[in-house]
Write an enzyme that holds these catalytic residues in place. Structure first.
Site, mmCIF file in Angstrom:
data_model
loop_
_atom_site.group_PDB
_atom_site.id
_atom_site.type_symbol
_atom_site.label_atom_id
_atom_site.label_comp_id
_atom_site.label_asym_id
_atom_site.label_seq_id
_atom_site.Cartn_x
_atom_site.Cartn_y
_atom_site.Cartn_z
ATOM 1 N N LYS A 78 -11.571 4.927 1.591
ATOM 2 C CA LYS A 78 -11.849 5.560 2.877
ATOM 3 C C LYS A 78 -10.698 6.446 3.334
ATOM 4 O O LYS A 78 -10.899 7.552 3.807
ATOM 5 C CB LYS A 78 -12.125 4.480 3.919
ATOM 6 N N ASN A 113 0.876 -1.172 0.000
ATOM 7 C CA ASN A 113 0.000 0.000 0.000
ATOM 8 C C ASN A 113 0.909 1.215 0.000
ATOM 9 O O ASN A 113 1.752 1.356 0.883
ATOM 10 C CB ASN A 113 -0.878 -0.013 1.265
HETATM 11 O O1 M6R Z 1 -9.470 10.352 7.448
HETATM 12 P P1 M6R Z 1 -9.604 11.809 7.117
HETATM 13 O O2 M6R Z 1 -10.614 12.497 7.933
HETATM 14 O O3 M6R Z 1 -8.288 12.532 7.124
HETATM 15 O O4 M6R Z 1 -10.144 11.833 5.617
HETATM 16 C C1 M6R Z 1 -10.318 13.023 4.921
HETATM 17 C C2 M6R Z 1 -11.117 12.810 3.664
HETATM 18 O O5 M6R Z 1 -10.491 11.902 2.826
HETATM 19 C C3 M6R Z 1 -12.540 12.314 3.967
HETATM 20 O O6 M6R Z 1 -13.213 13.150 4.830
HETATM 21 C C4 M6R Z 1 -13.339 12.195 2.643
HETATM 22 O O7 M6R Z 1 -13.576 13.460 2.110
HETATM 23 C C5 M6R Z 1 -14.646 11.440 2.870
HETATM 24 N N1 M6R Z 1 -14.848 10.501 1.814
HETATM 25 C C6 M6R Z 1 -15.837 12.311 2.858
HETATM 26 O O8 M6R Z 1 -17.011 11.607 3.079
#
Ligand code: M6R
Length: 612
Positions: free
Chosen positions: A607, A101
């Protein structure tokens, strides 16, 4: 992005790998694969598409008695999502495999060099160079070969290696991509994230950058990649349990997580505030009162939904703690000439604690002398380990790719943090703080009471609007970030084009888009900009726009202007972001379902974005 799982112990390998991959599938789902030793060789099975396709392909191998192996679920970076590009990748002999990864940045040069040396490549991935590079250095010591190979590699990796000649050992290594090791009696695990380990163990070791681990039934040994010296690691106990990372009867993780918000908010403020006296306790920030008083600015640093939480936090911190706040998109922040010093406080906000851009921004801010206090949901994640302090959101594992409960928990943490700083800086009196904390205290119950009704509203609304191809979300003041968040939720899971806009900006361009084909979702609480917001709704209406409003109970005027209105209770203005968010999450969810979209695993997304 991408999920890795590895196991060595006494259990049958395939159920462990498949179960682990199922729990990590949110990290990537365009192909998957597994490998394990079989009759002195390695067996490798890969499949394009989601995990269930790999599972079907594996039906013939269910009887394997092997109890060591590696698995991977992919989110493509280099090379299309095909079976050939799926992990594990093998060396020329097929006796050594690698799951990875991250991104090997110098893969092209390495690949050309290895080709000249006679290695034959079978995929378009950057990962395959790792397998051939280890093969190049491999004599009879796998660990030595991996250490040597990693010296040639530039970029980010969490990787697992398995060699047919050493069928009792897995090697793992990490640089800038997450990897957590699990420890149980006579068995060892590796995984990209904690949920894959929860059914088996709660004892974990977080691998740090520059570390390599050797996993066997005898336990885990960690070495420095640089020196090869053994490193003493702390074993941590995880508090989440396996059920928390399951659907518990809900159709989707996203829905379960929407419904978990009252509890997640409650868990995030529980034990941290005394509403009667207006006090907030956040010792985990690790900042003395003198430091807080001496701050010259706050930088909220995040991506995606977490960035939207930061935008809301700015209003609260500026208003209550009287400190200038910049809210930064981490991917932009990291490439700017920054004005930060030891009087600044940088607050990375991240659900996963592994987002590559947020982490990079954190490191730059730290180098410039800024204090770092993160807001994060995953205990022990990289961002928390590199921060001076962390205010944890206690939302529990969030599996749905679309962030929901993490967002409202981040709002909770920011709300507390703003009041905590206000108290320390003497910028808000006890009475005011007490009133605001009491308002927060009521939030879980308010949401709990109305969730069912909002869900029904969302269901009906989806039925009417799911075929539209564009939506505009409008909000002012605290509701502007919520409009952005509502639009993001809709686009990421339903693939409908949606834009969030500050309602006052409408006249500066977007109003040209209004027609009967573009529903406009207007967020209209009864706050100090209510009249302005209603005027914006009128403007939409007079251009034959379709108005979907979220307004307070009994607002008949707004109701008359709206094709559909979702009612929310009238609350303290600063509490509105918590309340207005939930109906928008449910609307996105129901529209996505009506369009037949895969809510928990939307296309092209993962995610946790652990690459740039
Ligand atoms: O894990 P994190 O909060 O740092 O992730 C940030 C974004 O990748 C995350 O919030 C993304 O925008 C989601 N898919 C929104 O639903």
């Amino acid at each position: 992005m991408c999920g890795i799982v590895g196991y060595v112990g006494h259990r049958r390998i395939l159920p462990v790998l498949l179960d682990g991959l199922r729990r990590l599938e949110y990290r990537g789902y365009d192909s998957a694969g597994v490998a394990w030793p079989e009759n002195g060789d390695l067996k490798r099975v890969r499949a394009k598409g989601k995990l269930n396709i790999l599972e079907e392909t594996l039906e013939d191998f269910r009887s394997t008695r092997s109890s060591i192996g590696l698995g991977h679920t992919r989110w493509a970076t280099h090379g299309r999502p095909t079976e050939e590009n799926a992990h594990p990748h093998a060396d020329c002999t097929g006796r050594l495999v690698v799951v990875h990864n991250g991104i090997i940045e110098n893969y092209f040069a390495l690949r050309e060099q290895l080709k000249k040396e006679g290695h034959v490549f079978k995929s378009d991935t950057d990962t395959e160079v790792l397998a051939h590079l280890i093969e190049k250095y491999l004599e009879d010591d796998l660990v030595e070969a991996v250490l040597r190979a990693l010296k040639d590699v530039e970029g980010a990796y969490a990787l697992g290696v398995l060699w047919a000649d050493k069928p009792d050992t897995l090697v793992a290594a990490r640089k800038q991509s997450p990897l957590v090791l699990g420890i149980a009696q006579d068995e060892s695990f590796m995984a990209s994230d904690i949920p894959a380990l929860l059914p088996y163990t709660k004892k974990v070791v977080f691998l740090d950058d520059g570390e390599l681990a050797v996993l066997s039934t005898g336990g885990i040994k960690v070495l420095s990649i640089n020196s090869g010296d053994e490193i003493e690691k702390e074993i941590q106990e995880i508090k989440w349990d396996a059920a928390m990372a399951e659907k518990a009867g809900y159709k989707h993780f996203m829905l379960k997580e929407i419904y978990e918000q009252p509890q997640a908010i409650l868990n995030t403020f529980r034990g941290r505030m005394l509403p009667d006296t207006g006090e907030v306790e956040l010792p985990e920030m690790g900042l003395s009162d003198e430091v807080i008083k001496g701050l010259n600015k706050v930088v909220l640093l995040a991506c995606g939904t977490s960035w939207h939480a930061g935008l809301v936090g700015k209003y609260w911190i500026e208003k209550w703690a009287r400190l200038p706040v910049e809210v930064e998109l981490a991917s932009e922040f990291r490439y700017r000439d920054l004005l930060l010093d030891e009087k600044s406080l940088t607050i990375p906000i991240s659900q996963s604690g592994e987002t590559a851009d947020t982490l990079a921004g954190l490191r730059i801010a730290k180098e410039l002398g800024s204090r770092i206090v993160s807001i994060c949901n995953v205990v022990g994640s990289t961002i928390t380990r590199e921060s001076d302090g962390t205010v944890y959101t206690h939302a529990g594992p969030e599996i749905g790719v679309a962030s929901t409960k993490a967002f409202t928990s981040q709002l909770t943490a920011l709300y507390l943090l703003a009041l905590y700083m206000a108290e320390r800086r003497g910028t808000l009196n006890e009475q005011e703080r007490s009133r605001l904390l009491k308002a927060l205290l009521d939030v879980p119950k308010i949401i709990e009471d109305r969730l069912g009704e909002w869900h029904e509203n969302a269901f009906a609304l989806a039925d009417e609007f799911y075929t539209y191809s564009d939506f505009l979300y409008l909000g002012r003041h605290l509701q502007f970030p919520i409009a952005l968040e509502g639009a993001l939720k809709l686009k990421e899971i339903s693939y409908i084009h949606a834009e969030g806009y500050a309602a006052g900006e409408m006249k500066h361009g977007p109003i040209a888009l209004i027609d009967r084909n573009m529903p406009v979702v207007a967020l209209v609480p009864k706050d100090h900009v209510y009249e302005k917001m209603v005027s914006n709704v009128e403007e939409v209406k007079s251009r034959r726009g379709i108005v979907i409003s979220v307004g307070v109970d009994g607002d008949e005027g707004l109701n008359r202007l709206s094709s559909v209105m979702i009612s929310v209770p009238e609350v303290e203005a600063d509490i509105n972001p918590f309340i207005f968010t939930i109906p928008l999450q449910l609307v996105a969810y129901e529209i996505a379902l009506a369009r037949g979209c895969d809510v928990d695993q939307p296309r092209n997304l993962a995610k946790s974005v652990t690459v740039e």
